[in-house]
Design an enzyme around this catalytic site. Structure first.
Site, PDB file in Angstrom:
ATOM      1  N   GLN A  29      52.141  69.311   9.934  1.00 19.40           N
ATOM      2  CA  GLN A  29      51.324  69.239  11.146  1.00 19.40           C
ATOM      3  C   GLN A  29      52.095  68.550  12.274  1.00 19.40           C
ATOM      4  OE1 GLN A  29      48.511  70.670  11.632  1.00 19.40           O
ATOM      5  NE2 GLN A  29      47.707  71.118   9.587  1.00 19.40           N
TER       6      GLN A  29
ATOM      7  N   TYR B 103      48.589  77.870   0.384  1.00 25.41           N
ATOM      8  CA  TYR B 103      49.394  77.698   1.596  1.00 25.41           C
ATOM      9  C   TYR B 103      49.733  76.218   1.750  1.00 25.41           C
ATOM     10  CZ  TYR B 103      46.945  82.152   2.372  1.00 25.41           C
ATOM     11  OH  TYR B 103      46.398  83.408   2.226  1.00 25.41           O
TER      12      TYR B 103
ATOM     13  N   GLU C 173      53.023  78.415  -1.998  1.00 27.26           N
ATOM     14  CA  GLU C 173      53.553  78.557  -0.640  1.00 27.26           C
ATOM     15  C   GLU C 173      54.653  79.622  -0.660  1.00 27.26           C
ATOM     16  OE1 GLU C 173      54.653  78.544   3.040  1.00 27.26           O
ATOM     17  OE2 GLU C 173      53.013  77.191   2.516  1.00 27.26           O
TER      18      GLU C 173
ATOM     19  N   ASP D  95      44.676  76.490   3.503  1.00 29.64           N
ATOM     20  CA  ASP D  95      45.113  76.147   4.857  1.00 29.64           C
ATOM     21  C   ASP D  95      46.090  77.224   5.328  1.00 29.64           C
ATOM     22  OD1 ASP D  95      45.785  74.954   7.226  1.00 29.64           O
ATOM     23  OD2 ASP D  95      46.778  73.211   6.350  1.00 29.64           O
TER      24      ASP D  95
ATOM     25  N   CYS E 281      43.737  76.647  11.750  1.00 24.66           N
ATOM     26  CA  CYS E 281      44.160  76.411  13.134  1.00 24.66           C
ATOM     27  C   CYS E 281      43.718  77.561  14.034  1.00 24.66           C
ATOM     28  CB  CYS E 281      45.677  76.227  13.207  1.00 24.66           C
ATOM     29  SG  CYS E 281      46.612  77.658  12.627  1.00 24.66           S
TER      30      CYS E 281
END
Length: 245
Positions: free
Chosen positions: A73, A102, A123, A172, A199
Site C-alpha cells: 500500500q 491476492y 499471488e 484484495d 481499491c
C-alpha cells in the site's frame, strides 16, 4: 527510487550518478530499460544501480521487505488503519484457516497470523511471494504458507484439498476485481466469512452482486488511502446466509 528508460545509453548512468549525489538520502536506486516506452515493469528486468534492491516498511511490530515488483500500500499509515479494520471485521479464532487471495507481499495475512491457525496466501507475482516468505521468516511467523500463480488457475479444488478448507477468505484484488472463475470457486467453497478489500468500488460492487445469493453484507468501511483524490479503499464483511426453510 525507480527510474524508467526506453533506451540503453551511457547517459543513463550519468543521470543516475547525478541523482545519487544530489539526493544523498536515497538509499536504493533502481532502473528499468523498457523498450515498450510505458510504465509497466512486471515483464521487465529491474536493475539495481545503488544500494539494496528492496525497501523495508515497519508496521507496528512487523517489518516488511518490499521489492520493486511486489505490491505494498502506498500510504503506510492508512494501510495500518486498513489492516486493523480487516482484523476487527474478521473476529478471528485460533482454530481458523484463512485464505489471503491476492496476498501481495503477505502483509494482511502476516498482520493477523497470530490470531488464527493458518494463513494461505496466493499471488501471481513471483517477487511478491519471495518477499512474503522472507517477511514471514523475518518476523518469526511460522503459520503462513505462500503460493505463486494466476489466481484463476491456482485457486481450485485440488489446491483447497491440499491446503485445507478456509473458514474465512480475505480477498484484495487489483482494480479489475476478481476473475469470474475465482468468484465461482468461492461460491463452491462457501466459507463462513469473506472480507473483501478493494481499491475500486465499481468492480467490488460487481463482485458482491455475484455473491449476493449466498452472502449477506454485514459491514462496509471506507478508508481514505489516497487523500485529496476521489479514490478510496473499501472493506466489506460478508457472512454466509443461513439456510432458510
Amino acid at each position: 527510487l525507480i527510474q524508467f528508460f526506453n533506451k540503453n545509453e551511457d547517459k543513463i548512468k550519468l543521470l543516475l550518478n547525478h541523482i545519487k549525489s544530489t539526493f544523498p538520502d536515497i538509499n536504493s536506486l533502481l532502473y528499468v530499460i523498457n523498450s515498450k516506452a510505458n510504465d509497466t515493469i512486471y515483464d521487465q528486468e529491474i536493475k539495481c544501480f545503488y544500494g539494496n534492491n528492496f525497501i523495508s516498511e515497519k508496521m507496528n511490530e512487523l517489518v516488511f521487505k518490499i521489492y520493486a515488483k511486489s505490491f505494498y500500500q502506498t500510504n503506510s499509515n492508512q494501510a495500518y488503519e486498513l489492516y486493523k479494520i480487516v482484523k476487527e471485521f474478521g473476529q478471528f479464532k485460533k482454530n481458523e484457516i484463512v485464505y489471503d487471495l491476492y496476498t501481495g507481499t503477505g502483509t494482511i495475512g502476516l498482520f493477523i497470523a497470530k490470531y488464527v491457525k493458518k494463513i494461505i496466501g496466493i499471488e501471481s507475482v513471483p517477487d511478491a511471494i519471495k518477499a512474503a516468505k522472507e517477511n514471514a521468516k523475518r518476523n518469526n511467523i511460522s503459520n503462513c504458507s505462500y503460493f505463486v500463480g494466476d489466481m484463476k488457475t491456482v485457486f481450485n479444488s485440488e489446491f483447497i484439498k491440499k491446503n485445507g478448507i478456509p473458514n474465512t477468505i480475505i480477498t484484495d484484488p487489483p482494480r479489475d476485481g476478481m476473475h469470474k472463475k475465482v468468484v465461482g470457486e468461492i461460491m463452491k467453497l462457501l466459507p463462513q466469512k469473506i472480507i473483501y478489500v478493494s481499491c475500486n468500488s465499481a468492480t467490488q460492487a460487481r463482485d458482491l452482486e455475484l455473491l449476493k445469493n449466498q452472502y449477506r453484507i454485514i459491514k462496509s468501511q471506507a478508508v481514505d488511502m489516497f487523500p485529496q483524490t476521489h479514490h478510496i479503499e473499501n472493506v466489506v464483511l460478508l457472512n454466509k446466509k443461513k439456510n432458510e426453510f
